[in-house]
Design an enzyme around this catalytic site. Structure first.
Site, short mmCIF file in Angstrom:
data_model
loop_
_atom_site.label_atom_id
_atom_site.label_comp_id
_atom_site.label_asym_id
_atom_site.label_seq_id
_atom_site.Cartn_x
_atom_site.Cartn_y
_atom_site.Cartn_z
N LYS A 177 0.72 -1.42 0.18
CA LYS A 177 0.10 -0.11 -0.10
C LYS A 177 0.82 1.22 0.04
CE LYS A 177 -1.87 1.81 3.81
NZ LYS A 177 -1.48 3.33 4.13
N ASN A 178 1.86 1.26 0.96
CA ASN A 178 2.53 2.60 1.08
C ASN A 178 3.59 2.81 -0.12
OD1 ASN A 178 1.02 3.20 3.43
ND2 ASN A 178 2.43 2.66 4.77
N CYS A 204 -5.13 8.18 8.61
CA CYS A 204 -5.37 7.84 10.04
C CYS A 204 -4.92 8.93 10.81
CB CYS A 204 -4.46 6.60 10.03
SG CYS A 204 -5.24 5.09 9.45
N ARG A 227 -0.92 15.55 12.04
CA ARG A 227 0.30 14.88 11.37
C ARG A 227 0.96 15.94 10.64
NH1 ARG A 227 -1.72 9.03 9.19
NH2 ARG A 227 0.38 9.18 8.43
N ASP A 243 3.61 0.41 12.22
CA ASP A 243 2.44 -0.11 11.47
C ASP A 243 2.10 -1.50 11.81
OD1 ASP A 243 2.09 2.52 10.37
OD2 ASP A 243 2.86 1.96 8.34
N ARG A 283 -9.06 0.23 3.47
CA ARG A 283 -8.17 1.16 3.07
C ARG A 283 -6.87 0.41 2.87
NH1 ARG A 283 -6.80 5.62 6.70
NH2 ARG A 283 -5.05 5.59 5.04
N1 EPU Z 1 6.88 14.26 11.04
C1 EPU Z 1 7.19 15.48 11.35
N2 EPU Z 1 7.16 16.46 10.22
C2 EPU Z 1 6.95 16.12 9.07
C3 EPU Z 1 6.58 14.68 8.72
C4 EPU Z 1 6.70 13.70 9.87
O1 EPU Z 1 7.55 15.77 12.60
O2 EPU Z 1 6.90 16.84 8.26
C5 EPU Z 1 6.92 13.15 12.19
C6 EPU Z 1 5.65 12.58 12.45
O3 EPU Z 1 4.78 13.19 13.44
C7 EPU Z 1 5.97 11.10 12.81
C8 EPU Z 1 7.16 10.86 12.07
O4 EPU Z 1 7.72 12.14 11.71
O5 EPU Z 1 6.10 11.38 14.40
C9 EPU Z 1 6.98 9.77 11.29
O6 EPU Z 1 6.31 10.42 10.27
P1 EPU Z 1 6.09 9.85 8.44
O7 EPU Z 1 6.25 11.06 7.91
O8 EPU Z 1 7.41 9.09 8.46
O9 EPU Z 1 5.10 9.27 8.34
P2 EPU Z 1 4.09 9.35 7.12
O10 EPU Z 1 5.05 9.67 5.75
O11 EPU Z 1 2.98 10.40 7.30
C10 EPU Z 1 4.21 6.93 6.52
C11 EPU Z 1 2.79 5.81 6.27
C12 EPU Z 1 2.31 5.57 7.60
C13 EPU Z 1 3.43 5.06 8.72
C14 EPU Z 1 4.60 6.13 8.80
C15 EPU Z 1 5.76 5.79 9.75
C16 EPU Z 1 2.13 6.48 3.99
C17 EPU Z 1 1.04 6.76 3.26
N3 EPU Z 1 2.05 6.50 5.35
O12 EPU Z 1 3.33 8.06 6.98
O13 EPU Z 1 1.43 4.43 7.34
O14 EPU Z 1 2.96 5.03 9.88
O15 EPU Z 1 5.01 6.36 7.53
O16 EPU Z 1 6.56 4.63 8.88
O17 EPU Z 1 3.20 5.76 3.85
C18 EPU Z 1 -0.20 2.82 7.92
O18 EPU Z 1 0.08 2.36 6.71
O19 EPU Z 1 -0.91 2.25 8.56
C19 EPU Z 1 0.24 4.32 8.17
C20 EPU Z 1 -0.06 5.25 8.90
#
Ligand code: EPU
Length: 431
Positions: free
Chosen positions: A22-23, A117, A123, A308, A400
């Site tokens: 998915k990701n 989520c 986020r 995750d 999802r």
């Molecule tokens: N963060 C910041 N600033 C940013 C971006 C992130 O402080 O600009 C922090 C977040 O608050 C968090 C950490 O950095 O504490 C990691 O966030 P990340 O950006 O890595 O997460 P994401 O890209 O929003 C993806 C996955 C999530 C998964 C996370 C961590 C996708 C679409 N989503 O989210 O997947 O939990 O990486 O591995 O790729 C899921 O699949 O259930 C899911 C939530």
């Protein structure tokens, strides 16, 4: 609205085929915007987040042709629009990838502030914005949209050090940089398998990206990406979820179409709990015959234990002998599902980022509600292991990210079925 009815207590036996990640898919589909040609993407999972991404592309003007259920051909050559439809984009976190992709292709983007989520707080996307700004874009939020525009019409290269390891920021900056002028460097980059998959996809279309999978990613801007064919990697978290289901419910299952290396962080922890895992070329045989043992877990960016998988492993540990400690260090609050596990008899206390999990003999079926995707997967696991019947509501979260989860589990002998209930009855919890 759909609910799952699960009669638990049946061990799982058989084989399960893991779908595309998915990701990776939700990043690669927006990245198709950068390609000046037709790209054929294979091993696409049939899940609602992917349908939303494809829908956004179509609304922008892309040609999207389904070759078969898991392969699509995308043609973005005629796209001129740079604004994503508000209602679609705000429903999914991955819509942020449209910012990097549109900026990279057109030098401007307007994308609704994303949903996805909710882990009990905002986020943030400050690291994405930091990268775009360093590359010469002005980024503002107006009327619910994030607006980004390259001040000179085209982004230039930059050296971006991420203050936190962010999957989203790493992938978004990578997309913005593939056609920017010069060499962009991302330091403290995320190393998740889907980061590498996006880089491989872009490289297969003509990009010049090196170092994906390490802390430092170097992107040399190219003039144009041409079309091609690419197959998405298998879903590490879907595979881990089925492994956790076998751990909790017992039985023996062959998990097919996986990359064993991606599973190491999950395999190691399940083995500590007494689960047997045999590794083959692209399969894992998972068996649980003995009582589960406690272990401690801390979530970390890859190659650490994935956040995750945290709800699923906590569910497994709720049935293990002894007291386990689970520490969530990626998201501020990802324990909202614990209240639902308690309804089933789990003994879990949450103190800030740590869950103290005292294993119980058994869980008992109950009406329970998913609050996000992985929380929903954890509740399915709990229901499969529990004595008696559970009714899981809000399963749209689960759908999802998990392709045909009911069919796949039924093939393993699970007693699970999906039923339709009137919307208002489900909201009242009466369905
Ligand atoms: N963060 C910041 N600033 C940013 C971006 C992130 O402080 O600009 C922090 C977040 O608050 C968090 C950490 O950095 O504490 C990691 O966030 P990340 O950006 O890595 O997460 P994401 O890209 O929003 C993806 C996955 C999530 C998964 C996370 C961590 C996708 C679409 N989503 O989210 O997947 O939990 O990486 O591995 O790729 C899921 O699949 O259930 C899911 C939530």
């Amino acid at each position: 609205m759909t609910k799952y009815i699960v009669k638990g207590g049946t061990p799982l036996f058989g084989e399960v085929e893991i779908s595309g990640a998915k990701n990776a898919a939700v990043a690669i589909i927006p990245a198709a915007l950068l390609v000046d040609g037709v790209c054929r993407i294979e091993n696409i999972p049939q899940i609602s987040d992917v349908s939303l991404c494809l829908n956004i592309l179509e609304q922008l003007g892309a040609g999207v042709r389904s070759v078969n259920g898991h392969t699509v051909e995308i043609d973005c050559r005629r796209i001129r629009a740079t604004r994503t439809p508000y209602d679609l984009a705000r429903r999914i976190r991955a819509s942020t990838y449209f910012i990097g992709a549109l900026l990279g292709r057109f030098g401007q983007a307007e994308v609704a502030l994303p949903g996805g989520c909710n882990f009990g707080g905002v986020r943030p996307i400050d690291q994405h914005v930091k990268g775009f700004t360093a590359m010469g874009a002005k980024v503002t939020v107006e009327s619910g949209f994030i607006r980004a525009a390259a001040k000179t019409g085209r982004l230039h290269s930059a050296s971006v050090y991420l203050d936190v390891v962010s999957v989203g920021a790493t992938m978004n900056i990578m997309m913005a940089a593939v056609m920017a002028e010069g060499n962009t460097v991302i330091e403290n980059a995320a190393k998740e398998p889907h980061v590498v998959d996006l880089a491989n996809f872009l490289n297969s279309m003509g990009a010049n990206i090196r170092g994906a999978g390490t802390d430092t990613i170097k992107i040399r801007g190219v003039d144009r990406l041409t079309g091609g064919s690419y197959a998405i990697i298998p879903d590490q978290i879907e595979a881990g979820t089925y492994m956790a289901a076998v751990a909790a419910a017992g039985g023996q299952v062959l998990i097919k179409n996986i990359i064993p290396k991606h599973m190491d962080c999950i395999t190691a922890k399940l083995q500590e709990c007494g689960v047997e895992v045999e590794e083959h070329e692209d399969t894992l045989l998972v068996r649980r015959t003995e009582p589960l043992r406690k272990t401690n877990i801390k979530t970390l960016p890859y190659p650490g234990f994935p956040t995750d998988m945290q709800p699923q492993i906590t569910t497994v540990l709720s049935l293990a002998q002894g007291i386990s400690l689970v520490t969530e260090s990626v998201w501020g609050n990802r324990y909202r599902y614990v209240d639902e596990l308690r309804r089933m008899g789990a003994n879990i206390q949450v103190d800030d980022k740590t869950a103290i999990v005292e294993g119980v003999d058994h869980l008992s079926g109950a009406p329970i509600q998913a609050c996000d995707l992985r929380a929903g997967a954890a509740l399915v696991i709990a229901a499969l292991a529990a004595q008696g019947q559970s009714e899981i509501s809000c399963v749209h979260y689960i759908e999802r990210g998990y392709e045909n989860i009911v069919t796949k589990l039924r093939a393993l002998g699970a007693n699970i079925r999906a039923i339709e209930v009137p919307e208002d009855r489900e909201e009242l919890g009466l369905g």
